[in-house]
Scaffold this motif. Structure first.
Motif, PDB file in Angstrom:
ATOM      1  N   VAL A  46       1.248  -1.004  -0.084  1.00 22.40           N
ATOM      2  CA  VAL A  46      -0.454  -0.021   0.341  1.00 22.40           C
ATOM      3  C   VAL A  46       0.932   1.212  -0.059  1.00 22.40           C
ATOM      4  CG1 VAL A  46      -1.769   1.587   1.355  1.00 22.40           C
ATOM      5  CG2 VAL A  46      -2.239  -1.189   1.525  1.00 22.40           C
ATOM      6  N   GLU A  47       0.990   2.029  -0.976  1.00 20.32           N
ATOM      7  CA  GLU A  47       1.981   3.260  -1.031  1.00 20.32           C
ATOM      8  C   GLU A  47       2.654   2.732  -1.144  1.00 20.32           C
ATOM      9  OE1 GLU A  47       0.648   6.704  -2.358  1.00 20.32           O
ATOM     10  OE2 GLU A  47      -1.063   4.973  -3.180  1.00 20.32           O
ATOM     11  N   VAL A  48       3.883   1.937  -1.070  1.00 19.87           N
ATOM     12  CA  VAL A  48       5.359   1.604  -1.218  1.00 19.87           C
ATOM     13  C   VAL A  48       5.980   2.783  -2.018  1.00 19.87           C
ATOM     14  CG1 VAL A  48       6.920  -0.481  -1.483  1.00 19.87           C
ATOM     15  CG2 VAL A  48       4.257  -0.457   0.542  1.00 19.87           C
ATOM     16  N   THR A  49       7.199   2.942  -0.852  1.00 18.18           N
ATOM     17  CA  THR A  49       8.238   3.288  -1.416  1.00 18.18           C
ATOM     18  C   THR A  49       9.264   3.049  -0.698  1.00 18.18           C
ATOM     19  OG1 THR A  49       7.341   5.562  -2.177  1.00 18.18           O
ATOM     20  CG2 THR A  49       9.687   5.316  -1.586  1.00 18.18           C
ATOM     21  N   ARG A  50      10.692   2.536  -1.749  1.00 13.48           N
ATOM     22  CA  ARG A  50      11.857   2.123  -1.277  1.00 13.48           C
ATOM     23  C   ARG A  50      13.140   3.031  -2.212  1.00 13.48           C
ATOM     24  NH1 ARG A  50      15.098  -0.394   2.147  1.00 13.48           N
ATOM     25  NH2 ARG A  50      16.854  -0.356   1.103  1.00 13.48           N
ATOM     26  N   THR A  51      13.729   3.495  -1.661  1.00 13.88           N
ATOM     27  CA  THR A  51      14.751   4.504  -1.866  1.00 13.88           C
ATOM     28  C   THR A  51      15.758   3.428  -1.507  1.00 13.88           C
ATOM     29  OG1 THR A  51      15.490   5.841  -0.210  1.00 13.88           O
ATOM     30  CG2 THR A  51      13.557   6.337  -2.382  1.00 13.88           C
ATOM     31  N   TYR A  52      16.804   4.015  -2.200  1.00 15.75           N
ATOM     32  CA  TYR A  52      19.035   3.449  -2.017  1.00 15.75           C
ATOM     33  C   TYR A  52      19.479   5.335  -1.683  1.00 15.75           C
ATOM     34  CZ  TYR A  52      16.661  -1.354  -1.995  1.00 15.75           C
ATOM     35  OH  TYR A  52      15.794  -2.814  -2.840  1.00 15.75           O
ATOM     36  N   GLY A  53      19.567   5.740  -0.936  1.00 16.00           N
ATOM     37  CA  GLY A  53      20.303   6.934  -1.278  1.00 16.00           C
ATOM     38  C   GLY A  53      19.679   8.025  -2.041  1.00 16.00           C
ATOM     39  N   SER A  54      19.407   8.237  -3.646  1.00 14.37           N
ATOM     40  CA  SER A  54      19.016   9.262  -3.763  1.00 14.37           C
ATOM     41  C   SER A  54      18.507   8.825  -4.728  1.00 14.37           C
ATOM     42  CB  SER A  54      20.327   9.852  -4.486  1.00 14.37           C
ATOM     43  OG  SER A  54      21.157   9.175  -5.096  1.00 14.37           O
ATOM     44  N   VAL A  55      18.257   6.981  -4.696  1.00 15.92           N
ATOM     45  CA  VAL A  55      17.816   6.390  -5.590  1.00 15.92           C
ATOM     46  C   VAL A  55      15.906   6.108  -5.302  1.00 15.92           C
ATOM     47  CG1 VAL A  55      17.956   4.154  -8.082  1.00 15.92           C
ATOM     48  CG2 VAL A  55      20.189   6.006  -7.479  1.00 15.92           C
ATOM     49  N   THR A  56      15.191   6.400  -6.352  1.00 13.95           N
ATOM     50  CA  THR A  56      14.336   5.435  -5.584  1.00 13.95           C
ATOM     51  C   THR A  56      13.550   4.571  -6.591  1.00 13.95           C
ATOM     52  OG1 THR A  56      13.039   7.593  -5.781  1.00 13.95           O
ATOM     53  CG2 THR A  56      11.639   6.134  -5.973  1.00 13.95           C
ATOM     54  N   ALA A  57      13.565   2.833  -6.303  1.00 20.24           N
ATOM     55  CA  ALA A  57      13.275   1.829  -6.329  1.00 20.24           C
ATOM     56  C   ALA A  57      11.714   1.657  -6.075  1.00 20.24           C
ATOM     57  CB  ALA A  57      14.253   0.829  -6.368  1.00 20.24           C
ATOM     58  N   LEU A  58      10.722   2.077  -6.200  1.00 20.89           N
ATOM     59  CA  LEU A  58       9.976   1.911  -5.563  1.00 20.89           C
ATOM     60  C   LEU A  58       9.064   3.313  -5.640  1.00 20.89           C
ATOM     61  CD1 LEU A  58       9.318  -1.759  -4.590  1.00 20.89           C
ATOM     62  CD2 LEU A  58       8.679  -0.751  -7.236  1.00 20.89           C
ATOM     63  N   ASP A  59       8.457   2.949  -5.924  1.00 22.46           N
ATOM     64  CA  ASP A  59       7.464   5.002  -5.948  1.00 22.46           C
ATOM     65  C   ASP A  59       6.268   4.832  -5.671  1.00 22.46           C
ATOM     66  OD1 ASP A  59       7.136   7.498  -5.536  1.00 22.46           O
ATOM     67  OD2 ASP A  59       7.415   8.284  -8.047  1.00 22.46           O
ATOM     68  N   ARG A  60       6.177   4.789  -4.385  1.00 21.22           N
ATOM     69  CA  ARG A  60       4.196   4.495  -4.082  1.00 21.22           C
ATOM     70  C   ARG A  60       2.927   3.914  -4.561  1.00 21.22           C
ATOM     71  NH1 ARG A  60       2.850  10.403  -5.344  1.00 21.22           N
ATOM     72  NH2 ARG A  60       4.035   9.610  -6.974  1.00 21.22           N
ATOM     73  N   VAL A  61       4.072   2.753  -4.930  1.00 22.95           N
ATOM     74  CA  VAL A  61       2.892   1.147  -5.930  1.00 22.95           C
ATOM     75  C   VAL A  61       2.545   0.540  -4.278  1.00 22.95           C
ATOM     76  CG1 VAL A  61       4.242  -1.209  -6.362  1.00 22.95           C
ATOM     77  CG2 VAL A  61       5.153   0.938  -6.865  1.00 22.95           C
ATOM     78  N   SER A  62       0.894   0.600  -5.045  1.00 25.78           N
ATOM     79  CA  SER A  62       0.158  -0.685  -4.731  1.00 25.78           C
ATOM     80  C   SER A  62      -0.424  -1.636  -5.186  1.00 25.78           C
ATOM     81  CB  SER A  62      -1.288   0.476  -4.134  1.00 25.78           C
ATOM     82  OG  SER A  62      -0.817   1.317  -3.550  1.00 25.78           O
ATOM     83  N   LEU A  63      -0.072  -3.044  -5.066  1.00 28.67           N
ATOM     84  CA  LEU A  63      -0.387  -3.959  -5.541  1.00 28.67           C
ATOM     85  C   LEU A  63      -1.604  -5.009  -4.706  1.00 28.67           C
ATOM     86  CD1 LEU A  63       0.751  -4.796  -8.735  1.00 28.67           C
ATOM     87  CD2 LEU A  63       2.506  -5.895  -6.846  1.00 28.67           C
TER      88      LEU A  63
END
Length: 294
Positions: free
Chosen positions: A9-26
């Protein structure tokens, strides 16, 4: 309503300045066979790692089997084959399988598991002496050792030859037909097309589309017009050209108009075929990539 086995639900995952996932709901429902499709770096492996409890989200919520993926009791209900695996080289295949099975009270019979993945003849072989393809088959087999409800397979057939890949497809189909749930990532588009009933296309950390295989193909309205022509005339509406021997494949959003224009050019042609887009062609359009001439 079908039970939800895994959810973000609205998942964001960042690695430093890199956004790997941006508000993903699935949501992943029981009994589904879901294909996660996207270019390298799209966020597919990060999403699998979040579901499996191997990573934590920067923000948002991840649920697994009604609880937290960090709960070992929840994780016992899943199986995972990560994109890269490090199996102990000194162990024999049978010993490795037994070690993993020992963590699950309802584990699959060792002989049955080895037979299912074509590993029975390798039971006494040390893992360090296996080929890359054999190690990959073992890594996939281990995901099913605990008789899981839900399996995550991240690029499961990398390094396998065609025969081994199709054998693994059959094993996945059998697990799904028996009621198992599968989430599969692959850069082999034919693999997603052969197995998945639902396709989630991810690009730049976001869900670009989430629908049935048929709907994803039809979403972009691309058709392939194939003809044999001495030379390909300039035609309006062509978004990609591929050549295979004496056959020319034209990708277009309006096949009828393209065929009319082809006739009007007066260029002789034969063997006209028109068919719906493949998943690969749909993928190129959804992700904004241009099909490349052969």
């Amino acid at each position: 309503m079908t039970e939800i086995l895994a959810r973000t639900v609205e998942v964001t995952r960042t690695y430093g300045s890199v956004t790997a996932l941006d508000r993903v709901s699935l949501d992943i429902h029981a009994g589904e066979l879901v294909g996660l499709l996207g270019p390298n770096g799209a966020g597919k492996s990060t999403l699998v790692n979040l579901f499996a409890g191997l990573r934590r989200p920067t923000s948002g919520t991840v649920e697994l089997l009604g609880g937290s993926p960090l709960d070992p009791a929840r994780r016992r209900g899943i199986g995972v084959t990560p994109q890269e695996t490090g199996l102990p080289p000194a162990l024999r295949v049978g010993e490795c399988v037994d070690f993993v099975r020992a963590h699950f009270p309802g584990a699959v019979d060792r002989g049955e598991l080895l037979d299912r993945f074509g590993l029975a003849d390798l039971v006494k072989r040390q893992i360090g002496g296996l080929s890359g393809g054999q190690k990959r088959r073992l890594a996939v087999a281990l995901a099913f050792a605990g008789n899981p409800r839900l399996v995550f397979l991240d690029e499961p057939t990398t390094g396998l030859d065609v025969e081994a890949r199709h054998a693994l497809w059959d094993a996945v189909r059998d697990f799904h037909a028996a009621g198992g749930t599968v989430v599969l990532t692959s850069h082999y588009l034919e693999e997603i097309e052969a197995l998945a009933k639902r396709v989630v296309v991810i690009g730049e950390g976001r869900v670009l589309t989430d629908d049935t295989m048929e709907a994803v193909r039809g979403l972009v309205g691309v058709h392939r017009v194939t003809v044999t022509v001495p030379e390909t005339p300039d035609l309006p509406g062509v978004i990609g050209v591929e050549r295979e021997g004496d056959r020319t494949h034209l990708l277009t959003a309006d096949a009828d108009a393209l065929v009319r224009e082809l006739v009007l050019t007066g260029v002789p042609f034969s063997g006209l075929e028109v068919r719906p887009t493949s998943l690969e062609e749909a993928f190129l359009v959804i992700t904004g990539r241009e099909p490349q001439p052969a």
